[in-house]
Motif scaffolding. Structure first.
Motif, PDB file in Angstrom:
ATOM      1  N   ALA A  46      -9.271  -1.303  -4.738  1.00  0.00           N
ATOM      2  CA  ALA A  46      -9.337  -1.751  -3.189  1.00  0.00           C
ATOM      3  C   ALA A  46      -8.987  -2.816  -2.665  1.00  0.00           C
ATOM      4  O   ALA A  46      -9.313  -3.138  -1.712  1.00  0.00           O
ATOM      5  N   ALA A  47      -9.001  -4.062  -4.418  1.00  0.00           N
ATOM      6  CA  ALA A  47      -7.823  -5.278  -3.955  1.00  0.00           C
ATOM      7  C   ALA A  47      -6.819  -5.439  -3.196  1.00  0.00           C
ATOM      8  O   ALA A  47      -6.279  -5.801  -2.517  1.00  0.00           O
ATOM      9  N   ARG A  48      -6.023  -4.165  -3.487  1.00  0.00           N
ATOM     10  CA  ARG A  48      -4.837  -4.238  -3.088  1.00  0.00           C
ATOM     11  C   ARG A  48      -4.658  -3.190  -1.541  1.00  0.00           C
ATOM     12  O   ARG A  48      -3.557  -3.988  -0.593  1.00  0.00           O
ATOM     13  N   ARG A  49      -5.567  -2.358  -1.417  1.00  0.00           N
ATOM     14  CA  ARG A  49      -5.537  -1.998   0.101  1.00  0.00           C
ATOM     15  C   ARG A  49      -6.452  -3.032   0.733  1.00  0.00           C
ATOM     16  O   ARG A  49      -5.050  -2.991   1.658  1.00  0.00           O
ATOM     17  N   ARG A  50      -6.848  -4.225   0.067  1.00  0.00           N
ATOM     18  CA  ARG A  50      -7.294  -5.435   1.281  1.00  0.00           C
ATOM     19  C   ARG A  50      -6.186  -5.820   1.725  1.00  0.00           C
ATOM     20  O   ARG A  50      -5.472  -6.750   2.644  1.00  0.00           O
ATOM     21  N   VAL A  80       3.499  -8.473   0.238  1.00  0.00           N
ATOM     22  CA  VAL A  80       2.436  -8.135  -0.530  1.00  0.00           C
ATOM     23  C   VAL A  80       3.557  -8.548  -2.448  1.00  0.00           C
ATOM     24  O   VAL A  80       2.611  -8.844  -3.184  1.00  0.00           O
ATOM     25  N   GLY A  81       4.635  -8.404  -1.810  1.00  0.00           N
ATOM     26  CA  GLY A  81       5.479  -8.877  -3.465  1.00  0.00           C
ATOM     27  C   GLY A  81       5.115  -7.052  -3.865  1.00  0.00           C
ATOM     28  O   GLY A  81       5.036  -6.836  -5.187  1.00  0.00           O
ATOM     29  N   ILE A  82       5.596  -5.644  -3.864  1.00  0.00           N
ATOM     30  CA  ILE A  82       5.147  -4.443  -3.712  1.00  0.00           C
ATOM     31  C   ILE A  82       6.401  -3.552  -3.505  1.00  0.00           C
ATOM     32  O   ILE A  82       6.861  -4.435  -2.092  1.00  0.00           O
ATOM     33  N   SER A  83       6.755  -2.498  -4.171  1.00  0.00           N
ATOM     34  CA  SER A  83       7.308  -1.758  -3.819  1.00  0.00           C
ATOM     35  C   SER A  83       6.942  -1.022  -2.477  1.00  0.00           C
ATOM     36  O   SER A  83       5.824  -0.655  -1.871  1.00  0.00           O
ATOM     37  N   GLN A  84       8.061  -0.084  -1.912  1.00  0.00           N
ATOM     38  CA  GLN A  84       7.134   0.295  -0.285  1.00  0.00           C
ATOM     39  C   GLN A  84       6.497   1.810  -0.930  1.00  0.00           C
ATOM     40  O   GLN A  84       5.397   2.269  -0.292  1.00  0.00           O
ATOM     41  N   LEU A 126       2.942   2.645  -0.187  1.00  0.00           N
ATOM     42  CA  LEU A 126       2.858   4.584   0.238  1.00  0.00           C
ATOM     43  C   LEU A 126       1.485   4.992  -0.481  1.00  0.00           C
ATOM     44  O   LEU A 126       0.969   6.331   0.502  1.00  0.00           O
ATOM     45  N   HIS A 127       1.849   4.583  -1.718  1.00  0.00           N
ATOM     46  CA  HIS A 127       0.461   5.220  -2.569  1.00  0.00           C
ATOM     47  C   HIS A 127      -1.355   4.636  -2.074  1.00  0.00           C
ATOM     48  O   HIS A 127      -1.516   5.557  -1.573  1.00  0.00           O
ATOM     49  N   HIS A 128      -1.214   3.715  -1.218  1.00  0.00           N
ATOM     50  CA  HIS A 128      -2.185   3.686  -0.247  1.00  0.00           C
ATOM     51  C   HIS A 128      -2.483   3.474   0.761  1.00  0.00           C
ATOM     52  O   HIS A 128      -3.891   4.138   1.374  1.00  0.00           O
ATOM     53  N   PHE A 129      -1.557   3.661   1.400  1.00  0.00           N
ATOM     54  CA  PHE A 129      -1.309   4.561   3.028  1.00  0.00           C
ATOM     55  C   PHE A 129      -0.294   5.246   3.461  1.00  0.00           C
ATOM     56  O   PHE A 129       0.844   4.754   2.919  1.00  0.00           O
ATOM     57  N   SER A 130      -0.512   6.387   3.565  1.00  0.00           N
ATOM     58  CA  SER A 130       0.735   6.590   3.463  1.00  0.00           C
ATOM     59  C   SER A 130       2.026   7.255   5.428  1.00  0.00           C
ATOM     60  O   SER A 130       3.099   7.988   4.915  1.00  0.00           O
ATOM     61  N   ASN A 131       1.610   6.373   5.803  1.00  0.00           N
ATOM     62  CA  ASN A 131       2.706   6.307   6.782  1.00  0.00           C
ATOM     63  C   ASN A 131       2.154   4.468   7.398  1.00  0.00           C
ATOM     64  O   ASN A 131       1.008   4.317   7.375  1.00  0.00           O
ATOM     65  N   LYS A 132       2.518   4.609   8.477  1.00  0.00           N
ATOM     66  CA  LYS A 132       2.614   3.194   9.412  1.00  0.00           C
ATOM     67  C   LYS A 132       1.206   3.891  10.172  1.00  0.00           C
ATOM     68  O   LYS A 132       0.475   2.798  10.329  1.00  0.00           O
TER      69      LYS A 132
END
Lengths: 205, 205
Positions: free
Chosen positions: B18-22, B49-53, B57-63
């Motif tokens: 949840a924190a990462r999603r936020r 965010v400092g993460i990979s694409q 995409l693990h959290h949101f499957s598209n734009k």
């Protein structure tokens, strides 16, 4: 403001160039209005006109130059409705309301263009940022002059501050565009603008 | 309206997700606010965010899914200021003015986001077009309810039409954002909104 050009009578080869320039600017208006300036491309504009990218770049050496031309064309059109040379007053306000009505009926593309470009140009990095800052300052000062003249002529309701009325009228115009573009049959921009102005005035619009 | 989620108490791995999603949504807000949705990229948001694409995409499957989340987060914030569960009336209007003031002072990114997204979403092909159409209908009907209750309570000036006042208030809010984003020190949005509302009311704001 990007200065508006002097009136010329084009002839021969020059007339052909001017006509092509005009075609490119009209296409640029459409493409920027639909996709915004950032996403609109020279390639797409050239396609609409039916010329090559190289052909387009012969008339405008880059996208920013084309944008400046599009904004200039738009300002030229606006001054057909609002006489910026006459002394500012209630006729200025009436001209703006007529312009809003005309744009809604005849030039929806210009409404889209202004709506999308003014929003994206709020970013300081946008190539039209300085143009929009200057334009808003200029329109605000022009409308402030009109409302001040109206106050002096007893046409403004008690307690109405001319600079605030100027900012309010610009905001109302910009905001109504968003609603109208989202639902064209549900919003009458000129009517809503008149409803906004009525409580500010002691005379009919 | 994209429905707002139910309140949960996150724990352990779920809390981390949840924190990462936020974090991603906050970054999405920034990027879309600055560049618009069309030009903003998943790559850029992942970088902020400092993460990979792939991680994003693990959290949101598209734009588009990310955009829906960003708009939902924004609506959640708005309801902290405007109580949409209470009966609509003058407190609704006061809540909106407080929200405008709060956004200008604390959340300029939200103002940018709304300004740019609402403008580009006027295009029917934009993925948030339907969301914005529904949102504007909903806000208009909610404010119409408030102004109607105020008219019935004798708080509205003579001749003021509640639906038109609702459209006017939304337009004023949207339009002031453009001016404020262009020149933050020259425009006080909450003050100008109060100036707009004053002639419509028989009571103090």
């Amino acid at each position: 403001m990007i200065p508006t050009g002097t009136v010329r009578k084009p002839r021969g080869a020059y007339a052909k160039t001017a006509a092509r320039r005009r075609e490119i600017l009209e296409a640029g208006m459409d493409v920027f209005a639909t996709n915004g300036f950032r996403s609109g491309s020279i390639r797409e504009i050239a396609e609409v006109v039916g010329i090559s990218q190289a052909g387009l770049l012969h008339h405008f050496s880059n996208k920013n130059e084309l944008l400046a031309g599009v904004l200039e064309l738009r300002d030229d059109r606006a001054t057909e409705y609002v006489d910026t040379a006459a002394p500012a007053g209630i006729e200025t306000i009436r001209g703006f309301v007529r312009l809003i009505d005309y744009n809604a009926r005849e030039k929806p593309g210009l409404v889209e263009l202004h709506c999308v470009l003014s929003a994206e140009a709020t970013s300081p990095e946008h190539p039209a940022h300085d143009y929009f800052v200057r334009r808003y300052i200029w329109v605000e000062s022009f409308l402030t002059e009109a409302f001040t003249a109206m106050r002096d002529a007893g046409q403004l309701a008690a307690g109405i501050d001319p600079p605030s009325a100027a900012r309010g009228m610009i905001a109302m115009s910009d905001g109504l565009q968003v609603q109208w573009l989202l639902r064209r049959d549900a919003v009458d921009m000129a009517q809503e603008m008149s409803n906004y102005l009525r409580p500010l005035l002691t005379v009919a619009l």
